[in-house]
Scaffold this motif. Structure first.
Motif, PDB file in Angstrom:
ATOM      1  N   LYS A  13       0.862  -1.173   0.000  1.00 52.91           N
ATOM      2  CA  LYS A  13       0.000   0.000   0.000  1.00 52.91           C
ATOM      3  C   LYS A  13       0.901   1.227   0.000  1.00 52.91           C
ATOM      4  N   LEU A  14       0.730   2.075  -1.004  1.00 53.58           N
ATOM      5  CA  LEU A  14       1.574   3.262  -1.138  1.00 53.58           C
ATOM      6  C   LEU A  14       0.807   4.492  -0.650  1.00 53.58           C
ATOM      7  N   TYR A  15       1.406   5.148   0.352  1.00 55.42           N
ATOM      8  CA  TYR A  15       0.796   6.337   0.937  1.00 55.42           C
ATOM      9  C   TYR A  15       1.568   7.581   0.506  1.00 55.42           C
ATOM     10  N   LEU A  16       0.836   8.672   0.354  1.00 52.92           N
ATOM     11  CA  LEU A  16       1.457   9.934  -0.041  1.00 52.92           C
ATOM     12  C   LEU A  16       2.428  10.390   1.039  1.00 52.92           C
ATOM     13  N   GLU A  17       3.668  10.618   0.641  1.00 53.47           N
ATOM     14  CA  GLU A  17       4.704  11.075   1.551  1.00 53.47           C
ATOM     15  C   GLU A  17       4.924  12.588   1.404  1.00 53.47           C
ATOM     16  N   GLN A  18       5.126  13.040   0.146  1.00 52.66           N
ATOM     17  CA  GLN A  18       5.362  14.469  -0.078  1.00 52.66           C
ATOM     18  C   GLN A  18       5.130  14.808  -1.547  1.00 52.66           C
ATOM     19  N   VAL A  19       4.351  15.845  -1.791  1.00 57.17           N
ATOM     20  CA  VAL A  19       4.186  16.368  -3.151  1.00 57.17           C
ATOM     21  C   VAL A  19       5.379  17.275  -3.439  1.00 57.17           C
ATOM     22  N   LEU A  20       6.065  17.009  -4.533  1.00 54.93           N
ATOM     23  CA  LEU A  20       7.212  17.830  -4.927  1.00 54.93           C
ATOM     24  C   LEU A  20       6.839  18.864  -5.987  1.00 54.93           C
ATOM     25  N   VAL A  21       5.974  18.466  -6.919  1.00 56.41           N
ATOM     26  CA  VAL A  21       5.526  19.377  -7.982  1.00 56.41           C
ATOM     27  C   VAL A  21       4.029  19.155  -8.186  1.00 56.41           C
ATOM     28  N   ASP A  22       3.276  20.254  -8.254  1.00 55.19           N
ATOM     29  CA  ASP A  22       1.844  20.124  -8.541  1.00 55.19           C
ATOM     30  C   ASP A  22       1.445  21.111  -9.629  1.00 55.19           C
ATOM     31  N   TYR A  23       0.283  20.868 -10.211  1.00 49.58           N
ATOM     32  CA  TYR A  23      -0.267  21.753 -11.243  1.00 49.58           C
ATOM     33  C   TYR A  23      -1.740  21.943 -10.930  1.00 49.58           C
ATOM     34  N   ASN A  24      -2.123  23.177 -10.603  1.00 45.23           N
ATOM     35  CA  ASN A  24      -3.505  23.466 -10.197  1.00 45.23           C
ATOM     36  C   ASN A  24      -3.948  22.533  -9.074  1.00 45.23           C
ATOM     37  N   ASP A  25      -3.060  22.345  -8.102  1.00 43.45           N
ATOM     38  CA  ASP A  25      -3.319  21.520  -6.918  1.00 43.45           C
ATOM     39  C   ASP A  25      -3.411  20.025  -7.220  1.00 43.45           C
ATOM     40  N   VAL A  31       6.298  11.836  -3.895  1.00 42.29           N
ATOM     41  CA  VAL A  31       6.929  10.695  -3.235  1.00 42.29           C
ATOM     42  C   VAL A  31       5.877   9.940  -2.438  1.00 42.29           C
ATOM     43  N   CYS A  32       5.874   8.623  -2.583  1.00 45.20           N
ATOM     44  CA  CYS A  32       5.027   7.759  -1.773  1.00 45.20           C
ATOM     45  C   CYS A  32       5.906   6.832  -0.945  1.00 45.20           C
ATOM     46  N   LYS A  33       5.277   6.171   0.017  1.00 42.67           N
ATOM     47  CA  LYS A  33       6.026   5.234   0.858  1.00 42.67           C
ATOM     48  C   LYS A  33       5.102   4.132   1.327  1.00 42.67           C
ATOM     49  N   ASP A  34       5.626   2.904   1.331  1.00 43.40           N
ATOM     50  CA  ASP A  34       4.905   1.824   1.980  1.00 43.40           C
ATOM     51  C   ASP A  34       5.490   1.665   3.382  1.00 43.40           C
ATOM     52  N   LYS A  35       5.472   0.493   3.951  1.00 47.20           N
ATOM     53  CA  LYS A  35       5.986   0.325   5.309  1.00 47.20           C
ATOM     54  C   LYS A  35       7.489   0.563   5.391  1.00 47.20           C
ATOM     55  N   MET A  36       8.195   0.281   4.300  1.00 45.04           N
ATOM     56  CA  MET A  36       9.652   0.329   4.340  1.00 45.04           C
ATOM     57  C   MET A  36      10.283   1.179   3.249  1.00 45.04           C
ATOM     58  N   LYS A  37       9.722   1.167   2.044  1.00 49.12           N
ATOM     59  CA  LYS A  37      10.398   1.705   0.864  1.00 49.12           C
ATOM     60  C   LYS A  37       9.721   2.982   0.361  1.00 49.12           C
ATOM     61  N   TYR A  38      10.549   3.784  -0.336  1.00 46.73           N
ATOM     62  CA  TYR A  38      10.061   4.992  -0.992  1.00 46.73           C
ATOM     63  C   TYR A  38       9.775   4.709  -2.469  1.00 46.73           C
ATOM     64  N   TYR A  39       8.873   5.507  -3.019  1.00 46.83           N
ATOM     65  CA  TYR A  39       8.525   5.401  -4.431  1.00 46.83           C
ATOM     66  C   TYR A  39       8.430   6.806  -5.022  1.00 46.83           C
ATOM     67  N   ALA A  40       8.916   6.957  -6.244  1.00 49.13           N
ATOM     68  CA  ALA A  40       8.734   8.205  -6.983  1.00 49.13           C
ATOM     69  C   ALA A  40       7.563   8.013  -7.941  1.00 49.13           C
ATOM     70  N   VAL A  41       6.714   9.010  -8.004  1.00 47.17           N
ATOM     71  CA  VAL A  41       5.499   8.903  -8.819  1.00 47.17           C
ATOM     72  C   VAL A  41       5.411  10.106  -9.752  1.00 47.17           C
ATOM     73  N   LEU A  42       5.144   9.831 -11.011  1.00 47.31           N
ATOM     74  CA  LEU A  42       4.957  10.881 -12.017  1.00 47.31           C
ATOM     75  C   LEU A  42       3.578  10.720 -12.642  1.00 47.31           C
ATOM     76  N   CYS A  43       2.816  11.790 -12.654  1.00 48.84           N
ATOM     77  CA  CYS A  43       1.531  11.759 -13.355  1.00 48.84           C
ATOM     78  C   CYS A  43       1.815  11.906 -14.850  1.00 48.84           C
ATOM     79  N   SER A  44       1.580  10.851 -15.598  1.00 45.27           N
ATOM     80  CA  SER A  44       1.909  10.837 -17.031  1.00 45.27           C
ATOM     81  C   SER A  44       0.764  11.347 -17.896  1.00 45.27           C
ATOM     82  N   ASP A  45      -0.439  11.417 -17.334  1.00 44.45           N
ATOM     83  CA  ASP A  45      -1.601  11.935 -18.062  1.00 44.45           C
ATOM     84  C   ASP A  45      -2.474  12.668 -17.052  1.00 44.45           C
ATOM     85  N   ILE A  46      -2.410  13.987 -17.072  1.00 43.78           N
ATOM     86  CA  ILE A  46      -3.078  14.771 -16.048  1.00 43.78           C
ATOM     87  C   ILE A  46      -4.597  14.754 -16.213  1.00 43.78           C
ATOM     88  N   GLU A  47      -5.102  14.448 -17.409  1.00 51.53           N
ATOM     89  CA  GLU A  47      -6.544  14.394 -17.627  1.00 51.53           C
ATOM     90  C   GLU A  47      -7.123  13.054 -17.176  1.00 51.53           C
TER      91      GLU A  47
END
Length: 224
Positions: A13-25, A31-47
């Motif tokens: 389960k990946l939980y929101l850790e920190q928003v680094l860049v946003d567009y219109n909120d 960055v997301c995180k599960d119990k142990m590991k970090y994940y980088a997330v990119l929105c590839s299609d904003i629509e």
């Protein structure tokens, strides 16, 4: 406060850790995180709100947050990624694991573009992450019986950069314990890096490098 659940990725389960860049909120790089590991997330299609997700080693996240690793490299340096196509609910998302060779480079950040800190919220997050990162023992412990002086110097220089970043981030706030080779000293963050480094051994001198070769070499920096 409970963190926001973003994705189910395989058994995690990946939980929101920190928003680094946003567009219109709308978070588009975060960055997301599960119990142990970090994940980088990119929105590839904003629509359609589709995403590219990669598991991110701690050292990669550290370098990303400090502008030492480009935002594109965060994704291309990994062997695989997850493509997430949003459904009506998190449970109905379509999650597909793919080889990084299949990634769509056209949706990635520009080549060489590095993350920049623009808000106090992000700055605070980085300070907290740094403190955790630097207390985890993310430093080299090397049994060095035949290392050349050049190798010792490279290891030494690499860790000094981490220490410098740590001292600059927490200057005046608390005390830090730094151990390099046989030196071990509690220092106040008000001291300059010059004051810190002049107290450490110079391993370029023959007697010092010989001494380091004969024992386990440990380079650490952490909050006391």
């Amino acid at each position: 406060m409970d963190k926001e659940l973003c994705f189910f990725v395989e058994d995690s389960k990946l939980y929101l850790e920190q928003v680094l860049v946003d567009y219109n909120d709308i978070p588009i790089f975060f960055v997301c995180k599960d119990k142990m590991k970090y994940y980088a997330v990119l929105c590839s299609d904003i629509e359609e709100l589709n995403y590219i997700v990669v598991n991110l080693p701690d050292i990669d996240l550290y370098n990303l947050l400090h502008g030492k690793l480009s935002m594109r490299s965060v994704f291309t340096n990994q062997k695989s990624y997850w493509e997430i196509i949003s459904g009506d609910t998190i449970e109905s998302d379509i999650v597909i694991r793919k080889s990084v060779e299949e990634i769509n480079y056209s949706v990635l950040p520009e080549e060489g573009a590095c993350f920049e800190v623009l808000t106090d919220d992000i700055s605070s997050y980085i300070q907290n992450f740094d403190k955790e990162f630097l207390t985890k023992g993310n430093f080299k412990v090397i049994s060095a019986t035949d290392f050349s002086e050049k190798v010792l110097c490279e290891v030494y220089d690499c860790n000094l950069q981490l220490m410098k970043q740590f001292v600059e981030s927490y200057k005046g706030q608390s005390k830090q314990k730094i151990s390099i080779g046989f030196d071990n000293k509690n220092i106040d963050y008000k001291e300059s890096m010059y004051d810190i480094l002049k107290l450490n051994m110079t391993i370029s001198e023959k007697e010092h490098s010989e001494k380091w070769k004969s024992t386990e070499m440990e380079i650490l920096a952490y909050a006391a």
